[in-house]
Design a protein around this motif. Structure first.
Motif, mmCIF file in Angstrom:
data_model
loop_
_atom_site.group_PDB
_atom_site.id
_atom_site.type_symbol
_atom_site.label_atom_id
_atom_site.label_comp_id
_atom_site.label_asym_id
_atom_site.label_seq_id
_atom_site.Cartn_x
_atom_site.Cartn_y
_atom_site.Cartn_z
ATOM 1 N N GLN A 1 37.121 57.949 26.189
ATOM 2 C CA GLN A 1 37.086 56.765 27.036
ATOM 3 C C GLN A 1 37.667 57.142 28.372
ATOM 4 O O GLN A 1 38.852 57.816 28.167
ATOM 5 C CB GLN A 1 37.566 55.612 26.281
ATOM 6 N N VAL A 2 36.965 56.832 29.463
ATOM 7 C CA VAL A 2 37.717 57.031 30.603
ATOM 8 C C VAL A 2 37.995 55.851 31.249
ATOM 9 O O VAL A 2 37.028 54.935 31.406
ATOM 10 C CB VAL A 2 36.693 58.015 31.489
ATOM 11 N N GLN A 3 39.299 55.736 31.813
ATOM 12 C CA GLN A 3 39.490 54.578 32.650
ATOM 13 C C GLN A 3 39.807 54.915 34.050
ATOM 14 O O GLN A 3 40.086 55.938 34.299
ATOM 15 C CB GLN A 3 40.826 53.903 32.137
ATOM 16 N N LEU A 4 39.252 54.035 34.654
ATOM 17 C CA LEU A 4 39.317 54.336 36.402
ATOM 18 C C LEU A 4 40.214 53.281 36.795
ATOM 19 O O LEU A 4 40.296 51.841 36.620
ATOM 20 C CB LEU A 4 37.818 53.984 36.742
ATOM 21 N N VAL A 5 40.907 53.614 37.750
ATOM 22 C CA VAL A 5 42.110 52.669 38.321
ATOM 23 C C VAL A 5 41.745 52.506 39.838
ATOM 24 O O VAL A 5 42.149 53.966 40.540
ATOM 25 C CB VAL A 5 43.339 52.909 37.979
ATOM 26 N N GLU A 6 41.405 51.382 40.657
ATOM 27 C CA GLU A 6 41.191 51.683 42.052
ATOM 28 C C GLU A 6 42.619 51.241 42.672
ATOM 29 O O GLU A 6 43.384 50.423 42.147
ATOM 30 C CB GLU A 6 40.032 50.690 42.439
ATOM 31 N N SER A 7 42.642 51.422 44.020
ATOM 32 C CA SER A 7 43.539 51.015 44.967
ATOM 33 C C SER A 7 43.314 51.098 46.193
ATOM 34 O O SER A 7 42.373 51.895 46.574
ATOM 35 C CB SER A 7 45.145 51.752 44.569
ATOM 36 N N GLY A 8 44.026 50.339 46.916
ATOM 37 C CA GLY A 8 43.989 50.610 48.579
ATOM 38 C C GLY A 8 43.190 49.494 48.976
ATOM 39 O O GLY A 8 42.809 49.334 50.393
ATOM 40 N N GLY A 9 42.687 48.398 48.262
ATOM 41 C CA GLY A 9 42.165 47.056 48.828
ATOM 42 C C GLY A 9 42.981 46.320 49.734
ATOM 43 O O GLY A 9 44.183 46.624 49.859
ATOM 44 N N GLY A 10 42.555 45.414 50.448
ATOM 45 C CA GLY A 10 43.330 44.317 51.365
ATOM 46 C C GLY A 10 42.562 43.810 52.326
ATOM 47 O O GLY A 10 41.509 43.431 52.203
ATOM 48 N N LEU A 11 43.387 42.955 53.019
ATOM 49 C CA LEU A 11 42.747 42.191 54.204
ATOM 50 C C LEU A 11 42.939 42.886 55.594
ATOM 51 O O LEU A 11 44.058 43.353 55.899
ATOM 52 C CB LEU A 11 43.588 40.887 54.296
ATOM 53 N N VAL A 12 41.801 43.098 56.133
ATOM 54 C CA VAL A 12 41.716 43.792 57.666
ATOM 55 C C VAL A 12 40.779 42.859 58.366
ATOM 56 O O VAL A 12 40.002 42.260 57.971
ATOM 57 C CB VAL A 12 41.146 45.277 57.288
ATOM 58 N N GLN A 13 41.038 43.119 59.892
ATOM 59 C CA GLN A 13 40.564 42.450 60.601
ATOM 60 C C GLN A 13 39.053 43.225 61.063
ATOM 61 O O GLN A 13 39.151 44.568 60.813
ATOM 62 C CB GLN A 13 41.065 42.433 62.007
ATOM 63 N N ALA A 14 38.023 42.680 61.435
ATOM 64 C CA ALA A 14 36.907 43.436 61.731
ATOM 65 C C ALA A 14 37.137 44.480 62.585
ATOM 66 O O ALA A 14 37.812 44.368 63.857
ATOM 67 C CB ALA A 14 35.689 42.371 62.504
ATOM 68 N N GLY A 15 36.414 45.686 62.523
ATOM 69 C CA GLY A 15 36.565 46.778 63.335
ATOM 70 C C GLY A 15 37.829 47.712 62.847
ATOM 71 O O GLY A 15 38.031 48.824 63.321
ATOM 72 N N GLY A 16 38.485 47.184 61.731
ATOM 73 C CA GLY A 16 39.652 47.869 61.123
ATOM 74 C C GLY A 16 39.336 49.020 60.261
ATOM 75 O O GLY A 16 37.953 49.196 59.830
ATOM 76 N N SER A 17 40.184 49.670 59.466
ATOM 77 C CA SER A 17 39.770 50.778 58.511
ATOM 78 C C SER A 17 40.540 50.497 57.264
ATOM 79 O O SER A 17 41.647 49.873 57.201
ATOM 80 C CB SER A 17 40.305 52.110 58.959
ATOM 81 N N LEU A 18 40.213 50.864 56.292
ATOM 82 C CA LEU A 18 40.807 50.898 54.850
ATOM 83 C C LEU A 18 40.375 52.069 54.250
ATOM 84 O O LEU A 18 39.201 52.594 54.443
ATOM 85 C CB LEU A 18 40.401 49.609 54.021
ATOM 86 N N ARG A 19 41.137 52.611 53.245
ATOM 87 C CA ARG A 19 40.988 53.812 52.438
ATOM 88 C C ARG A 19 41.151 53.360 50.806
ATOM 89 O O ARG A 19 42.176 53.093 50.755
ATOM 90 C CB ARG A 19 41.532 55.013 52.704
ATOM 91 N N LEU A 20 40.180 53.262 50.233
ATOM 92 C CA LEU A 20 40.205 53.095 48.549
ATOM 93 C C LEU A 20 40.291 54.430 47.930
ATOM 94 O O LEU A 20 39.724 55.545 48.445
ATOM 95 C CB LEU A 20 38.673 52.500 48.264
ATOM 96 N N SER A 21 41.075 54.386 46.781
ATOM 97 C CA SER A 21 41.237 55.499 45.967
ATOM 98 C C SER A 21 40.845 54.955 44.563
ATOM 99 O O SER A 21 41.144 53.910 44.264
ATOM 100 C CB SER A 21 42.590 55.932 46.184
ATOM 101 N N CYS A 22 40.485 56.019 43.666
ATOM 102 C CA CYS A 22 40.201 55.777 42.429
ATOM 103 C C CYS A 22 40.499 56.916 41.507
ATOM 104 O O CYS A 22 40.211 58.087 41.827
ATOM 105 C CB CYS A 22 38.714 55.462 42.225
#
Length: 117
Positions: A1-22
């Motif tokens: 069994q493989v478990q995947l854990v995400e991080s990096g989400g959030g609230l951002v204004q239009a035009g902004g940036s985010l980086r998600l990790s798993c």
């Protein structure tokens, strides 16, 4: 069994940036794909981007030129750099892993991305 854990989400204004990790919980097969899907309220889950273990990528047309998927196979990690975010990018983003040898899919629990206008 493989478990995947995400991080990096959030609230951002239009035009902004985010980086998600798993992060995958253990070593994964050498023949696989990892990637990201998203689901907006009232809509079906859709592909955002995937990347195979041999480097082939696939992006949704709506994110091409704005999002970039990368992997660190040594760390069993996949990332999604999201730039020029739009309100329509809002949704729950899910990390995915497909083992090609067994045709088995695994999913993370999801991380919320909200883009305000």
């Amino acid at each position: 069994q493989v478990q995947l854990v995400e991080s990096g989400g959030g609230l951002v204004q239009a035009g902004g940036s985010l980086r998600l990790s798993c992060a995958a919980s253990r070593s994964i097969s050498s023949f696989n794909a990892m990637g990201w899907y998203r689901q907006a309220p009232g809509k079906q889950r859709e592909l955002v981007a995937t990347m195979t273990s041999y480097g082939s990528t696939n992006y949704a047309n709506s994110v091409k030129g704005r999002f970039t998927i990368t992997r660190d196979n040594g760390k069993n990690m996949v990332y999604l750099q999201m730039n020029s975010l739009k309100p329509e990018d809002t949704g729950v983003y899910y990390c995915s892993y497909r083992n090609f040898a067994t045709s088995t899919d695994y999913w993370g629990q999801g991380t919320q991305v909200t883009v305000s206008s």
